[in-house]
Motif scaffolding. Structure first.
Motif, PDB file in Angstrom:
ATOM      1  N   LEU A 248       0.858  -1.212  -0.184  1.00 14.89           N
ATOM      2  CA  LEU A 248       0.010  -0.141  -0.042  1.00 14.89           C
ATOM      3  C   LEU A 248       0.744   1.237  -0.199  1.00 14.89           C
ATOM      4  N   ARG A 249       1.875   1.174   0.363  1.00  9.99           N
ATOM      5  CA  ARG A 249       2.972   2.250   0.664  1.00  9.99           C
ATOM      6  C   ARG A 249       3.134   3.066  -0.772  1.00  9.99           C
ATOM      7  N   LEU A 250       2.991   4.417  -0.878  1.00  7.37           N
ATOM      8  CA  LEU A 250       3.113   5.145  -2.139  1.00  7.37           C
ATOM      9  C   LEU A 250       3.642   6.459  -1.531  1.00  7.37           C
ATOM     10  N   GLU A 251       4.504   7.070  -2.378  1.00 16.05           N
ATOM     11  CA  GLU A 251       5.106   8.276  -2.229  1.00 16.05           C
ATOM     12  C   GLU A 251       5.439   8.770  -3.668  1.00 16.05           C
ATOM     13  N   SER A 252       5.039  10.041  -3.929  1.00 13.57           N
ATOM     14  CA  SER A 252       5.454  10.877  -4.885  1.00 13.57           C
ATOM     15  C   SER A 252       5.150  12.174  -4.491  1.00 13.57           C
ATOM     16  N   SER A 253       5.516  12.958  -5.654  1.00 10.30           N
ATOM     17  CA  SER A 253       5.086  14.499  -5.933  1.00 10.30           C
ATOM     18  C   SER A 253       3.798  14.535  -6.260  1.00 10.30           C
ATOM     19  N   LEU A 254       2.867  15.447  -5.471  1.00  3.62           N
ATOM     20  CA  LEU A 254       1.638  15.652  -5.983  1.00  3.62           C
ATOM     21  C   LEU A 254       1.514  17.193  -5.896  1.00  3.62           C
ATOM     22  N   TRP A 255       0.340  17.901  -6.578  1.00  2.39           N
ATOM     23  CA  TRP A 255       0.299  19.158  -6.571  1.00  2.39           C
ATOM     24  C   TRP A 255      -1.034  19.438  -5.902  1.00  2.39           C
ATOM     25  N   VAL A 256      -0.961  20.526  -4.980  1.00  3.57           N
ATOM     26  CA  VAL A 256      -2.188  21.194  -4.422  1.00  3.57           C
ATOM     27  C   VAL A 256      -2.075  22.693  -4.248  1.00  3.57           C
ATOM     28  N   ASN A 257      -3.071  23.210  -4.930  1.00  2.00           N
ATOM     29  CA  ASN A 257      -3.233  24.566  -5.389  1.00  2.00           C
ATOM     30  C   ASN A 257      -2.173  25.066  -6.054  1.00  2.00           C
ATOM     31  N   ASN A 258      -1.624  24.332  -7.246  1.00  2.00           N
ATOM     32  CA  ASN A 258      -0.527  24.624  -7.887  1.00  2.00           C
ATOM     33  C   ASN A 258       0.935  24.573  -7.156  1.00  2.00           C
ATOM     34  N   ARG A 259       0.974  24.283  -5.942  1.00  2.00           N
ATOM     35  CA  ARG A 259       2.145  24.118  -5.145  1.00  2.00           C
ATOM     36  C   ARG A 259       2.616  22.603  -5.068  1.00  2.00           C
ATOM     37  N   ARG A 260       3.799  22.337  -5.208  1.00  2.00           N
ATOM     38  CA  ARG A 260       4.569  20.985  -5.235  1.00  2.00           C
ATOM     39  C   ARG A 260       4.426  20.559  -3.836  1.00  2.00           C
ATOM     40  N   CYS A 261       3.807  19.262  -3.574  1.00  2.00           N
ATOM     41  CA  CYS A 261       3.920  18.584  -2.557  1.00  2.00           C
ATOM     42  C   CYS A 261       4.512  17.307  -2.238  1.00  2.00           C
ATOM     43  N   ALA A 262       5.242  16.859  -1.213  1.00  3.83           N
ATOM     44  CA  ALA A 262       5.597  15.447  -1.004  1.00  3.83           C
ATOM     45  C   ALA A 262       4.628  14.721  -0.390  1.00  3.83           C
ATOM     46  N   ALA A 263       4.070  13.674  -1.047  1.00  5.37           N
ATOM     47  CA  ALA A 263       2.942  13.113  -0.309  1.00  5.37           C
ATOM     48  C   ALA A 263       3.253  11.812  -0.172  1.00  5.37           C
ATOM     49  N   VAL A 264       2.935  11.060   0.904  1.00  5.99           N
ATOM     50  CA  VAL A 264       3.228   9.713   1.385  1.00  5.99           C
ATOM     51  C   VAL A 264       2.229   8.923   1.667  1.00  5.99           C
ATOM     52  N   LEU A 265       1.698   7.680   1.282  1.00 10.13           N
ATOM     53  CA  LEU A 265       0.888   6.773   2.127  1.00 10.13           C
ATOM     54  C   LEU A 265       1.553   5.639   2.840  1.00 10.13           C
ATOM     55  N   THR A 266       1.680   5.944   4.216  1.00  9.30           N
ATOM     56  CA  THR A 266       2.289   4.599   4.954  1.00  9.30           C
ATOM     57  C   THR A 266       0.978   3.904   5.336  1.00  9.30           C
ATOM     58  N   GLY A 267       1.246   2.935   5.988  1.00  4.67           N
ATOM     59  CA  GLY A 267       0.090   2.022   6.368  1.00  4.67           C
ATOM     60  C   GLY A 267      -0.741   2.619   6.910  1.00  4.67           C
ATOM     61  N   TRP A 268      -0.761   3.497   8.106  1.00  6.40           N
ATOM     62  CA  TRP A 268      -1.716   4.165   8.813  1.00  6.40           C
ATOM     63  C   TRP A 268      -2.116   5.504   8.659  1.00  6.40           C
ATOM     64  N   HIS A 269      -1.161   6.197   7.519  1.00  7.71           N
ATOM     65  CA  HIS A 269      -1.294   7.771   7.516  1.00  7.71           C
ATOM     66  C   HIS A 269      -1.237   8.117   5.960  1.00  7.71           C
ATOM     67  N   PHE A 270      -1.904   9.110   5.588  1.00  4.93           N
ATOM     68  CA  PHE A 270      -1.517   9.809   4.576  1.00  4.93           C
ATOM     69  C   PHE A 270      -1.257  11.211   4.778  1.00  4.93           C
ATOM     70  N   LYS A 271       0.220  11.575   4.333  1.00  7.85           N
ATOM     71  CA  LYS A 271       0.667  12.830   4.724  1.00  7.85           C
ATOM     72  C   LYS A 271       1.259  13.450   3.510  1.00  7.85           C
ATOM     73  N   TRP A 272       1.006  15.025   3.587  1.00  9.15           N
ATOM     74  CA  TRP A 272       1.542  15.745   2.578  1.00  9.15           C
ATOM     75  C   TRP A 272       2.089  16.965   3.072  1.00  9.15           C
ATOM     76  N   SER A 273       3.285  17.363   2.420  1.00  8.64           N
ATOM     77  CA  SER A 273       3.834  18.620   3.023  1.00  8.64           C
ATOM     78  C   SER A 273       4.242  19.449   1.766  1.00  8.64           C
ATOM     79  N   GLU A 274       4.406  20.721   1.947  1.00 12.21           N
ATOM     80  CA  GLU A 274       5.002  21.518   0.615  1.00 12.21           C
ATOM     81  C   GLU A 274       6.479  21.509   0.521  1.00 12.21           C
ATOM     82  N   VAL A 275       7.005  21.350  -0.650  1.00 17.54           N
ATOM     83  CA  VAL A 275       8.549  20.816  -0.507  1.00 17.54           C
ATOM     84  C   VAL A 275       9.220  22.170  -0.843  1.00 17.54           C
ATOM     85  N   ASP A 276       8.766  23.255  -1.261  1.00 17.66           N
ATOM     86  CA  ASP A 276       9.456  24.328  -1.732  1.00 17.66           C
ATOM     87  C   ASP A 276       9.243  25.468  -0.938  1.00 17.66           C
TER      88      ASP A 276
END
Ligand SMILES: CCCCCCCCCCCCC/C=C/[C@@H](O)[C@H](COP(=O)(O)O)NC(=O)CCCCCCCCCCCCCCC
Ligand SMILES: Nc1ncnc2c1ncn2[C@@H]1O[C@H](COP(=O)(O)OP(=O)(O)O)[C@@H](O)[C@H]1O
Ligand SMILES: [Ca+2]
Length: 630
Positions: free
Chosen positions: A11-39
């Motif tokens: 299930l683990r997945l990690e990639s760059s995603l865009w939220v409101n045209n801002r690049r985020c590092a997103a990760v799905l671990t087993g129990w959490h889905f997290k994202w944070s702006e990278v720039d």
């Protein structure tokens, strides 16, 4: 274990995603889905972390739900809906709202991978999410807003999860809307939704209809029952669910010594009543959206239930308040002023207070183990409560994983009615027994602030006769954090069982009337008695040992109708059992630990959330999951 680890890795997945045209590092671990702006500079960086268990929906495209659901069906976007917390003023818990974030991916393939993994993670980690629910709406509860509350605030959330509705009973205008919407919703259910909920709605046309439905109709395939109404409506559902479970298990509810079977159907409460004490004490706020989200994500909160017996007949079950004296009199008085809505309790409370009554009686109680907890230990039963968790192990000792619903049901219930009974006799302003804190908006800390939702005990509060000013002091302390038990005329005991009888000669004014009522209730040896309704006609349901069910409608007999204007005060009061007047005075009660489960998780500690959000600079909090998950 190996399979589980494997699943987590898959299930683990990690990639760059865009939220409101801002690049985020997103990760799905087993129990959490997290994202944070990278720039962003690291000190401004915000990480949003959503527990997988709190995801409400994952949809293709850019989706809006408010004011109406709209979908912009784009190839590279997906929208995630989740639980978002905000604090509320005036209540002890946290409000839950629907959070929504739209993500853009560099490719369609990656987008589909995210959707697939997020949905699978939810299905893997939240086994108690309901798929089929039976919903009862009381159109006359509280401010008579139950239907509007359900259709404007709750139905849209269920729609997000994919609703297919089937209306039973007499339908009204709003039902047509549901039926009309059905086709559309059913379509997206197949194609897009995270999980499906099948709702059967019943708008009640009479008191006890919901209870009777649960006792008699086919409930095959339902995961839970939802009531939209107040404590009285919850009580109907409680009686239906417990009664049905015992029927199917072949357990005799009348025997005060029997071990009742825990109920497999979960109960959800959408608050729309007058006191809404059960909702407040298990969720911490009176808020239909918060309660709906707890139902959608399949939260599970066990709850103690008190069975009330008259001899060898079951009279009723209670969870919030079993009160003799003041609370009984308030209920009798408030029934005459139902038209006032929730205010009837304040008006009647003042009237009964001014009548300054007290009653003699003998109370016997079986104390709970004082080493486990105490009603004066200044603790609060909050989400993830350790006292309740330890009780799960004690109450279901044979289960391998006491926290798991299914394993606990296969375990043997521990019957602990041992110990020495204590007897007290005298004149009381009130005698109250509650299985939980019974907090509500009138009393944010409740009748017994340190009581536990699921520890297998109840708190018995004895208020001895005292002068009116002292009694007012006692009542007033319920509205603040002041200790209402720190008064010389008040006692509180943590108990497993209680008996009450009228002291001395029981042939007193008013009591005859109760006896007359009890005769009419057709109690046969081994017979079960249910009574109740507060709407002018009282339906009695008597079921004898052969299972024959007889019902008889009769005019409500409320003792002491002239109690506030008579010169001579009545010598006997009545029992208020979660807002129902009991037709018996000499009763025995027993607490059944964790007999039912609600779609709730206990009150989330505001302080812990605040601390947590400051520390991690997150707009959504992993607090509960981090404390409760392995
Ligand atoms: C001076 C202020 C005193 C405030 C005292 C607050 C005590 C509140 C305790 C509340 C316990 C609630 C337990 C819940 C019970 C419910 O199951 C049950 C059914 O609810 P439903 O109709 O929504 O279906 N509700 C009840 O039985 C209502 C009990 C409410 C009692 C409220 C008493 C208000 C007393 C006001 C006294 C005012 C004295 C003023 C003197 C001048
Ligand atoms: N359709 C109906 N007509 C009349 N009474 C009803 C109906 N449906 C449920 N009831 C009864 O109404 C009582 C009060 O309902 P509840 O939802 O708890 O409101 P409140 O909190 O205002 O007392 C309950 O005891 C329930 O049995
Ligand atoms: Ca308890």
């Amino acid at each position: 274990m190996k399979t589980f680890v494997q699943m987590e890795t898959d299930l683990r997945l990690e990639s760059s995603l865009w939220v409101n045209n801002r690049r985020c590092a997103a990760v799905l671990t087993g129990w959490h889905f997290k994202w944070s702006e990278v720039d962003k500079k690291s000190r401004d960086k915000k990480t949003v972390s959503v527990p997988v268990a709190e995801l409400v929906g994952v949809e293709e495209g850019k989706v809006e739900v408010l004011p109406h659901k709209t979908v912009e069906d784009t190839d590279k976007d997906f929208t995630v809906f989740y639980v978002k917390r905000s604090s509320s003023t005036g209540s002890c818990g946290l409000l839950w709202r629907l959070g929504r974030t739209q993500f853009s991916c560099p490719s369609r393939v990656l987008r589909d991978q995210w959707i697939k993994n997020l949905r699978t993670a939810v299905q893997t980690h939240t086994p108690l999410r309901p798929h089929r629910l039976l919903v009862f709406i009381n159109p006359f509860g509280g401010k008579k807003m139950a239907r509007q509350i359900f259709h404007s605030l709750v139905a849209p959330l269920f729609e997000l999860a994919g609703i297919s509705s089937h209306v039973i009973g007499k339908t009204e205008v709003f039902s047509n809307k549901i039926l009309k919407d059905n086709g559309k919703i059913a379509n997206c259910m197949v194609k897009k939704q995270l999980f499906c909920v099948f709702l059967v709605l019943l708008v009640t046309e009479r008191a006890n209809q919901a209870r009777d439905h649960l006792l008699k109709k086919d409930l095959m395939g339902f995961d839970g029952v939802v009531c939209v109404g107040g404590d009285g409506m919850f009580s109907e559902i409680l009686h239906g669910v417990i009664g049905r479970t015992q029927q199917e298990a072949g357990t005799c509810e009348n025997d005060p010594g029997v071990t009742l079977q825990p109920c497999p159907l979960h109960i959800g409460i959408i608050p729309a009543g007058s006191t809404d004490c059960v909702c407040y004490a298990t969720v911490g706020v009176i808020d239909p959206v918060t309660s709906a989200l707890h139902i959608i994500i399949g939260d599970s909160q066990p709850l103690d239930v008190c069975s009330v017996h008259y001899g060898f007949a079951l009279v009723r079950y209670s969870v919030s308040l079993l009160g003799y004296g003041f609370y009984g009199d308030v209920l009798v008085e408030s029934e005459k002023h139902r038209w006032m809505g929730p205010l009837r309790y304040d008006y009647s409370g003042s009237m009964v207070y001014l009548s300054n009554r007290s009653y003699t009686g003998t109370v016997q109680y079986l104390p709970a183990d004082p080493l486990l907890s105490s009603p004066r230990d200044n603790t609060r039963c909050l989400s993830g409560c350790t006292v309740c968790s330890r009780s799960t192990e004690r109450l279901f000792p044979n289960s391998s994983d006491s926290g798991s619903l299914y394993s606990s049901y296969s375990g043997h219930f521990h019957n602990d009615l041992e110990g020495e009974w204590v007897t007290v006799e005298g004149r009381f302003k009130c005698v109250s027994l509650t299985c939980m804190s019974s907090s509500c908006t009138r009393s944010p800390m409740g009748l017994s602030p340190s009581a536990h939702l699921a520890d297998g005990t109840g708190d018995l509060v004895l208020v001895w006769d005292t002068n009116p000013l002292s009694f007012l002091r006692f009542l007033y302390r319920h509205t603040s954090t002041d200790d209402q038990f720190d008064l010389p005329f008040v006692e509180v005991h943590r108990v497993k069982a209680v008996r009450f009888s009228l002291a001395g000669d029981t042939k007193e004014e008013g009591h005859e009337e109760i006896r007359e009522l009890s005769d009419e209730m057709d109690i046969e040896a081994g017979g079960q008695v249910r009574s109740g309704s507060r709407n002018g006609s009282q339906q009695h349901l008597a079921e004898n040992a052969t299972g024959r069910v007889t019902t008889s409608e009769k005019k409500t007999v409320i003792p002491f109708t002239c109690c506030l204007c008579c010169k001579k005060p009545p010598a006997v009061s009545v029992w208020n059992c979660d807002g129902e007047i009991l037709p018996f005075t000499n009763i025995s009660c027993r607490i059944h630990g964790q007999l039912v489960r609600l779609y709730a998780r206990g009150i989330e500690d505001k302080a812990a959330i605040h601390h947590c959000s400051q520390e991690r600079d997150m707009c959504n909090i992993t607090y509960m999951l981090e404390t409760s998950l392995p």
